[in-house]
Design a protein around this motif. Sequence first.
Motif, mmCIF file in Angstrom:
data_model
loop_
_atom_site.group_PDB
_atom_site.id
_atom_site.type_symbol
_atom_site.label_atom_id
_atom_site.label_comp_id
_atom_site.label_asym_id
_atom_site.label_seq_id
_atom_site.Cartn_x
_atom_site.Cartn_y
_atom_site.Cartn_z
ATOM 1 N N ILE A 88 0.825 -1.210 0.000
ATOM 2 C CA ILE A 88 0.000 0.000 0.000
ATOM 3 C C ILE A 88 0.862 1.264 0.000
ATOM 4 O O ILE A 88 0.368 2.360 0.238
ATOM 5 C CB ILE A 88 -0.996 0.010 1.192
ATOM 6 C CG1 ILE A 88 -0.278 -0.122 2.541
ATOM 7 C CG2 ILE A 88 -2.041 -1.102 1.021
ATOM 8 C CD1 ILE A 88 -1.183 0.028 3.762
ATOM 9 N N PHE A 98 -0.830 1.667 -4.924
ATOM 10 C CA PHE A 98 -1.685 0.532 -5.253
ATOM 11 C C PHE A 98 -0.856 -0.484 -6.018
ATOM 12 O O PHE A 98 -0.042 -0.110 -6.848
ATOM 13 C CB PHE A 98 -2.841 0.969 -6.159
ATOM 14 C CG PHE A 98 -3.683 2.060 -5.568
ATOM 15 C CD1 PHE A 98 -4.702 1.762 -4.681
ATOM 16 C CD2 PHE A 98 -3.443 3.386 -5.895
ATOM 17 C CE1 PHE A 98 -5.471 2.775 -4.135
ATOM 18 C CE2 PHE A 98 -4.206 4.401 -5.353
ATOM 19 C CZ PHE A 98 -5.225 4.093 -4.468
ATOM 20 N N ARG A 100 -0.377 -2.444 -8.909
ATOM 21 C CA ARG A 100 -0.919 -2.347 -10.263
ATOM 22 C C ARG A 100 -0.489 -3.588 -11.030
ATOM 23 O O ARG A 100 0.687 -3.884 -11.109
ATOM 24 C CB ARG A 100 -0.390 -1.081 -10.939
ATOM 25 C CG ARG A 100 -0.869 0.154 -10.204
ATOM 26 C CD ARG A 100 -0.114 1.398 -10.600
ATOM 27 N NE ARG A 100 -0.410 2.506 -9.728
ATOM 28 C CZ ARG A 100 -1.471 3.302 -9.852
ATOM 29 N NH1 ARG A 100 -2.337 3.118 -10.822
ATOM 30 N NH2 ARG A 100 -1.657 4.294 -9.008
ATOM 31 N N CYS A 112 3.849 -1.584 -7.063
ATOM 32 C CA CYS A 112 3.071 -0.778 -6.123
ATOM 33 C C CYS A 112 3.527 0.660 -6.312
ATOM 34 O O CYS A 112 4.645 1.027 -5.935
ATOM 35 C CB CYS A 112 3.259 -1.227 -4.681
ATOM 36 S SG CYS A 112 2.096 -0.376 -3.585
ATOM 37 N N CYS A 114 2.158 5.002 -6.698
ATOM 38 C CA CYS A 114 1.140 6.044 -6.607
ATOM 39 C C CYS A 114 0.816 6.497 -8.035
ATOM 40 O O CYS A 114 1.514 6.125 -8.985
ATOM 41 C CB CYS A 114 1.642 7.224 -5.767
ATOM 42 S SG CYS A 114 3.056 8.100 -6.495
ATOM 43 N N THR A 127 -5.934 -2.321 -10.353
ATOM 44 C CA THR A 127 -5.218 -2.399 -9.084
ATOM 45 C C THR A 127 -5.643 -3.717 -8.444
ATOM 46 O O THR A 127 -6.769 -4.175 -8.615
ATOM 47 C CB THR A 127 -5.548 -1.213 -8.159
ATOM 48 O OG1 THR A 127 -6.957 -1.132 -7.984
ATOM 49 C CG2 THR A 127 -5.026 0.075 -8.749
ATOM 50 N N GLN A 130 -8.417 -6.158 -2.893
ATOM 51 C CA GLN A 130 -8.108 -6.599 -1.542
ATOM 52 C C GLN A 130 -8.883 -7.888 -1.293
ATOM 53 O O GLN A 130 -10.084 -7.866 -1.076
ATOM 54 C CB GLN A 130 -8.489 -5.517 -0.534
ATOM 55 C CG GLN A 130 -7.665 -4.269 -0.690
ATOM 56 C CD GLN A 130 -8.061 -3.197 0.302
ATOM 57 O OE1 GLN A 130 -8.961 -3.368 1.104
ATOM 58 N NE2 GLN A 130 -7.375 -2.085 0.255
#
Length: 164
Positions: A88, A98, A100, A112, A114, A127, A130
Amino acid sequence: MPMHDFPRIKKDDLVAEFPGVFDTASYTDVGVGWLGLVRDFVNEALQHDPSLTVHEIKEKWGGMRIWCDTEVTAARLAKGKAEFKSSITCEVCVAPGFVRRPPPDRMAWWRCLCDEHASPDQRFWGTRPQGPMYGYMQTRNGQWYRYDEATDSMVPSEPPAQWR
Protein backbone atom coordinates in the motif's frame (compact mmCIF):
# COMPACT_ATOMS: atom_id res chain seq x y z
CA MET A 1 8.07 2.49 -16.32
CA PRO A 2 10.83 -0.07 -16.74
CA MET A 3 11.77 -1.88 -13.56
CA HIS A 4 14.87 0.13 -12.63
CA ASP A 5 13.95 3.65 -13.73
CA PHE A 6 13.96 4.90 -10.14
CA PRO A 7 16.44 4.90 -7.24
CA ARG A 8 17.00 1.59 -5.45
CA ILE A 9 18.08 0.83 -1.89
CA LYS A 10 21.77 -0.06 -1.90
CA LYS A 11 23.06 -3.01 0.11
CA ASP A 12 26.18 -1.05 1.16
CA ASP A 13 23.95 1.57 2.80
CA LEU A 14 22.03 -1.10 4.72
CA VAL A 15 25.28 -2.79 5.82
CA ALA A 16 26.58 0.56 7.10
CA GLU A 17 23.35 1.41 8.91
CA PHE A 18 22.73 -2.06 10.38
CA PRO A 19 26.11 -3.77 10.99
CA GLY A 20 25.80 -7.55 11.03
CA VAL A 21 22.21 -7.67 9.74
CA PHE A 22 22.81 -7.34 5.98
CA ASP A 23 26.50 -8.32 5.77
CA THR A 24 25.80 -11.67 4.10
CA ALA A 25 22.70 -10.61 2.13
CA SER A 26 22.88 -11.93 -1.40
CA TYR A 27 20.32 -9.55 -2.83
CA THR A 28 18.68 -6.26 -1.93
CA ASP A 29 16.66 -4.75 -4.75
CA VAL A 30 13.69 -2.55 -3.91
CA GLY A 31 12.91 1.11 -4.47
CA VAL A 32 13.88 3.84 -2.02
CA GLY A 33 10.20 4.43 -1.25
CA TRP A 34 10.33 1.30 0.89
CA LEU A 35 13.48 2.30 2.83
CA GLY A 36 11.42 3.46 5.82
CA LEU A 37 9.64 0.11 5.88
CA VAL A 38 12.98 -1.74 5.83
CA ARG A 39 14.34 0.46 8.64
CA ASP A 40 11.19 0.03 10.74
CA PHE A 41 11.30 -3.74 10.25
CA VAL A 42 14.96 -4.05 11.23
CA ASN A 43 14.69 -1.72 14.23
CA GLU A 44 11.58 -3.50 15.52
CA ALA A 45 12.89 -7.02 14.83
CA LEU A 46 16.29 -6.34 16.45
CA GLN A 47 14.55 -5.45 19.73
CA HIS A 48 13.26 -9.02 19.86
CA ASP A 49 16.05 -10.89 18.06
CA PRO A 50 19.50 -9.26 18.27
CA SER A 51 20.94 -12.00 16.03
CA LEU A 52 18.64 -11.11 13.10
CA THR A 53 20.25 -11.82 9.71
CA VAL A 54 18.62 -10.70 6.46
CA HIS A 55 19.48 -12.77 3.38
CA GLU A 56 17.46 -11.06 0.68
CA ILE A 57 14.96 -8.27 0.06
CA LYS A 58 13.18 -8.00 -3.27
CA GLU A 59 9.94 -7.03 -4.95
CA LYS A 60 7.55 -9.86 -5.83
CA TRP A 61 4.01 -9.47 -7.18
CA GLY A 62 4.11 -5.75 -6.36
CA GLY A 63 5.14 -6.13 -2.71
CA MET A 64 8.36 -6.42 -0.75
CA ARG A 65 9.55 -9.86 0.35
CA ILE A 66 12.11 -10.27 3.10
CA TRP A 67 14.04 -13.49 3.67
CA CYS A 68 15.66 -13.58 7.10
CA ASP A 69 16.72 -15.92 9.88
CA THR A 70 14.56 -15.52 12.95
CA GLU A 71 12.33 -17.87 14.89
CA VAL A 72 11.20 -15.08 17.22
CA THR A 73 7.50 -14.42 16.68
CA ALA A 74 7.70 -10.67 17.37
CA ALA A 75 10.48 -10.31 14.77
CA ARG A 76 8.47 -12.35 12.25
CA LEU A 77 5.47 -10.08 12.89
CA ALA A 78 7.65 -7.03 12.17
CA LYS A 79 8.60 -8.69 8.87
CA GLY A 80 4.97 -9.41 8.03
CA LYS A 81 3.97 -5.84 8.81
CA ALA A 82 6.67 -4.40 6.54
CA GLU A 83 5.73 -6.77 3.72
CA PHE A 84 2.04 -5.92 4.03
CA LYS A 85 2.65 -2.16 4.20
CA SER A 86 4.75 -2.35 1.03
CA SER A 87 1.58 -3.37 -0.83
CA ILE A 88 0.00 0.00 0.00
CA THR A 89 3.13 2.21 -0.25
CA CYS A 90 4.62 3.59 -3.46
CA GLU A 91 8.00 1.94 -4.05
CA VAL A 92 9.35 5.22 -5.41
CA CYS A 93 8.20 7.94 -3.00
CA VAL A 94 6.40 6.54 0.10
CA ALA A 95 3.00 8.01 -0.87
CA PRO A 96 -0.03 5.73 -0.64
CA GLY A 97 0.17 3.34 -3.57
CA PHE A 98 -1.68 0.53 -5.25
CA VAL A 99 -0.44 -2.78 -6.54
CA ARG A 100 -0.92 -2.35 -10.26
CA ARG A 101 -1.14 -5.50 -12.26
CA PRO A 102 -0.78 -5.67 -16.02
CA PRO A 103 -3.63 -6.80 -18.23
CA PRO A 104 -3.68 -10.56 -18.95
CA ASP A 105 -2.32 -10.05 -22.47
CA ARG A 106 0.65 -8.04 -21.19
CA MET A 107 3.95 -9.37 -19.85
CA ALA A 108 5.10 -6.85 -17.23
CA TRP A 109 6.05 -6.55 -13.56
CA TRP A 110 3.35 -5.91 -10.98
CA ARG A 111 4.28 -2.67 -9.19
CA CYS A 112 3.07 -0.78 -6.12
CA LEU A 113 3.01 2.83 -7.27
CA CYS A 114 1.14 6.04 -6.61
CA ASP A 115 -0.58 7.76 -9.54
CA GLU A 116 2.33 10.21 -9.91
CA HIS A 117 4.93 7.47 -10.41
CA ALA A 118 2.77 5.07 -12.41
CA SER A 119 3.18 5.50 -16.14
CA PRO A 120 0.09 6.64 -18.06
CA ASP A 121 -0.28 3.02 -19.17
CA GLN A 122 0.02 1.65 -15.60
CA ARG A 123 -2.65 4.07 -14.35
CA PHE A 124 -5.15 2.15 -16.48
CA TRP A 125 -4.05 -1.28 -15.31
CA GLY A 126 -6.21 -2.83 -12.69
CA THR A 127 -5.22 -2.40 -9.08
CA ARG A 128 -5.00 -5.64 -7.18
CA PRO A 129 -8.24 -6.20 -5.28
CA GLN A 130 -8.11 -6.60 -1.54
CA GLY A 131 -8.81 -10.29 -1.19
CA PRO A 132 -9.86 -12.29 1.85
CA MET A 133 -6.22 -12.67 3.00
CA TYR A 134 -5.56 -8.88 2.89
CA GLY A 135 -3.44 -7.92 5.91
CA TYR A 136 -3.38 -11.41 7.46
CA MET A 137 -0.47 -13.65 8.32
CA GLN A 138 -0.07 -16.91 10.21
CA THR A 139 2.92 -17.64 12.41
CA ARG A 140 4.67 -20.99 12.62
CA ASN A 141 2.78 -21.87 15.82
CA GLY A 142 -0.52 -21.55 13.93
CA GLN A 143 -1.63 -18.22 15.45
CA TRP A 144 -3.21 -15.76 13.02
CA TYR A 145 -2.53 -12.01 13.02
CA ARG A 146 -3.83 -9.11 10.96
CA TYR A 147 -2.47 -5.65 10.32
CA ASP A 148 -4.28 -2.99 12.35
CA GLU A 149 -3.81 0.42 10.74
CA ALA A 150 -4.98 2.35 13.84
CA THR A 151 -2.17 0.91 15.98
CA ASP A 152 0.26 0.22 13.11
CA SER A 153 0.77 -3.27 14.43
CA MET A 154 0.00 -6.91 13.81
CA VAL A 155 -2.70 -7.98 16.27
CA PRO A 156 -3.89 -11.48 17.17
CA SER A 157 -6.86 -12.43 15.05
CA GLU A 158 -9.25 -15.16 14.09
CA PRO A 159 -8.24 -16.79 10.81
CA PRO A 160 -9.71 -15.33 7.63
CA ALA A 161 -13.18 -16.73 6.89
CA GLN A 162 -12.02 -19.41 4.43
CA TRP A 163 -9.57 -20.82 7.02
CA ARG A 164 -12.06 -21.18 9.90
